[in-house]
Motif scaffolding. Structure first.
Motif, PDB file in Angstrom:
ATOM      1  N   GLY A  23       4.967  34.988  -5.464  1.00 50.38           N
ATOM      2  CA  GLY A  23       5.019  35.685  -4.192  1.00 50.38           C
ATOM      3  C   GLY A  23       3.731  36.427  -3.891  1.00 50.38           C
ATOM      4  N   ALA A  24       3.177  37.091  -4.898  1.00 52.67           N
ATOM      5  CA  ALA A  24       1.934  37.834  -4.706  1.00 52.67           C
ATOM      6  C   ALA A  24       0.783  36.902  -4.344  1.00 52.67           C
ATOM      7  CB  ALA A  24       1.602  38.628  -5.967  1.00 52.67           C
ATOM      8  N   GLU A  25       0.742  35.733  -4.973  1.00 56.40           N
ATOM      9  CA  GLU A  25      -0.328  34.772  -4.687  1.00 56.40           C
ATOM     10  C   GLU A  25      -0.197  34.195  -3.279  1.00 56.40           C
ATOM     11  OE1 GLU A  25      -1.040  33.168  -9.277  1.00 56.40           O
ATOM     12  OE2 GLU A  25       0.396  32.164  -7.951  1.00 56.40           O
ATOM     13  N   ASP A 142       9.434  39.548  -3.626  1.00 51.32           N
ATOM     14  CA  ASP A 142      10.072  38.653  -4.599  1.00 51.32           C
ATOM     15  C   ASP A 142       9.026  37.658  -5.088  1.00 51.32           C
ATOM     16  OD1 ASP A 142      11.629  36.732  -5.966  1.00 51.32           O
ATOM     17  OD2 ASP A 142      13.352  37.132  -4.674  1.00 51.32           O
ATOM     18  N   GLN A 143       8.858  37.565  -6.387  1.00 49.30           N
ATOM     19  CA  GLN A 143       7.814  36.686  -6.926  1.00 49.30           C
ATOM     20  C   GLN A 143       8.207  35.206  -6.901  1.00 49.30           C
ATOM     21  OE1 GLN A 143       4.644  37.657  -7.533  1.00 49.30           O
ATOM     22  NE2 GLN A 143       5.471  39.526  -6.624  1.00 49.30           N
ATOM     23  N   LYS A 144       9.475  34.923  -6.605  1.00 48.24           N
ATOM     24  CA  LYS A 144       9.914  33.533  -6.502  1.00 48.24           C
ATOM     25  C   LYS A 144       9.696  33.038  -5.071  1.00 48.24           C
ATOM     26  CE  LYS A 144      13.848  30.404  -7.058  1.00 48.24           C
ATOM     27  NZ  LYS A 144      15.302  30.291  -7.379  1.00 48.24           N
ATOM     28  N   VAL A 145       8.858  32.040  -4.923  1.00 46.01           N
ATOM     29  CA  VAL A 145       8.599  31.417  -3.619  1.00 46.01           C
ATOM     30  C   VAL A 145       9.520  30.211  -3.475  1.00 46.01           C
ATOM     31  CG1 VAL A 145       6.882  30.197  -2.224  1.00 46.01           C
ATOM     32  CG2 VAL A 145       6.208  32.198  -3.571  1.00 46.01           C
ATOM     33  N   LEU A 156       6.697  27.439   3.077  1.00 44.77           N
ATOM     34  CA  LEU A 156       6.820  28.229   1.863  1.00 44.77           C
ATOM     35  C   LEU A 156       7.331  29.601   2.291  1.00 44.77           C
ATOM     36  CD1 LEU A 156       3.494  27.319   0.026  1.00 44.77           C
ATOM     37  CD2 LEU A 156       5.780  26.378  -0.353  1.00 44.77           C
ATOM     38  N   VAL A 157       8.386  30.076   1.631  1.00 42.72           N
ATOM     39  CA  VAL A 157       9.088  31.266   2.118  1.00 42.72           C
ATOM     40  C   VAL A 157       8.980  32.398   1.098  1.00 42.72           C
ATOM     41  CG1 VAL A 157      11.268  32.180   2.964  1.00 42.72           C
ATOM     42  CG2 VAL A 157      10.678  29.784   3.385  1.00 42.72           C
ATOM     43  N   PHE A 173       9.534  35.621   5.192  1.00 37.47           N
ATOM     44  CA  PHE A 173       8.317  35.229   5.886  1.00 37.47           C
ATOM     45  C   PHE A 173       8.005  33.771   5.564  1.00 37.47           C
ATOM     46  CE2 PHE A 173       8.326  39.745   5.353  1.00 37.47           C
ATOM     47  CZ  PHE A 173       7.899  40.220   6.580  1.00 37.47           C
ATOM     48  N   TYR A 174       7.773  32.986   6.603  1.00 34.03           N
ATOM     49  CA  TYR A 174       7.601  31.544   6.478  1.00 34.03           C
ATOM     50  C   TYR A 174       6.132  31.194   6.725  1.00 34.03           C
ATOM     51  CZ  TYR A 174      12.722  31.322   7.044  1.00 34.03           C
ATOM     52  OH  TYR A 174      14.084  31.480   6.903  1.00 34.03           O
TER      53      TYR A 174
END
Length: 238
Positions: A23-25, A142-145, A156-157, A173-174
């Motif tokens: 998520g951060a990336e 959330d770090q899971k994309v 990618l959400v 966010f999309y």
């Protein structure tokens, strides 16, 4: 057949990207697209927002923001009435046609208050500061994309929630998987009820080096009911 293979390869590569990127990336890549020169933290600019709503007259809002000076001004014109709300650090000034000596009845008639002015400051600064504002303190990324198809397009959400003193809504966010442009966002107050709204973003307007969505079309999550469209344009002051 060749086109089908290419589509399959693109789908597989996008799936792989959603699994590999955090998520951060993803947020950082989107910020690089929208604010490549890191201008938001020192943003000073003016722009106009035209709101179109069904069965209502067009509304134009002129907005000035200076983050370093903690300054926000909102002007709205209706017929011959020019209403202005200014938040300058901890000070607030309300005026109608330049007159700041307003009675309570006049402020109520034109829906002016310092509380409302501060709400508008937070509203416009948040929406037009996205995705950079997702780095603010109190935002939980959330770090899971995940990958999602929305309105026929692949995205990618990124999921964002907030510490309780900041906010209670859940946001998604999309992002375009190729450019990382933010193209949709969506919020829920109670996701189990499918309440809240989604916003489709089209076009770009560059304001002081920042690529902001030009058009924001608002819809209800529950029934796809259309609410309004905001159209961004550069202010004549720029």
């Amino acid at each position: 057949m060749k086109n089908l293979i290419l589509l399959c390869l693109l789908f597989v590569s996008t799936i792989g990207l959603s699994q590999d990127i955090t998520g951060a990336e993803l947020l950082e890549k989107s910020i690089q697209f929208h604010d490549p020169d890191n201008n938001w933290k020192n943003f000073e600019g003016a722009f106009s927002v035209t709101m179109n709503m069904p069965n209502k007259p067009e509304r134009i809002s002129n907005i000035s923001i200076s983050l370093p000076k903690e300054y926000f001004a909102l002007q709205t014109q209706k017929d011959t009435i020019l209403a202005e709300s200014v938040v300058n650090k901890s000070d607030c000034t309300l005026s109608i046609n330049g007159n700041t000596n307003l009675t309570d009845a006049l402020k109520k008639e034109h829906n002016l208050s310092c509380k409302r002015a501060k709400l508008f400051k937070n509203y416009y600064t948040y929406l037009y500061g996205l995705p950079m504002k997702l780095n603010d303190e109190g935002t939980i990324i959330d770090q899971k994309v995940t990958q999602k198809t929305f309105k026929g397009k692949e995205y990618l959400v990124l999921k964002a929630t907030y510490q309780k003193e900041v906010g209670k809504d859940t946001w998604y966010f999309y992002f375009n998987p190729e450019t990382y442009a933010m193209e949709v966002y969506q919020f829920f107050k109670d996701e189990s009820k499918n309440d809240g709204e989604y916003i489709l973003l089209t076009g770009l307007e560059t304001i002081n080096g920042i690529k902001m969505p030009k058009n924001r079309a608002w819809y209800f999550n529950k029934n796809d009911g259309y609410l309004a469209t905001d159209i961004l344009s550069k202010s004549v002051q720029n």
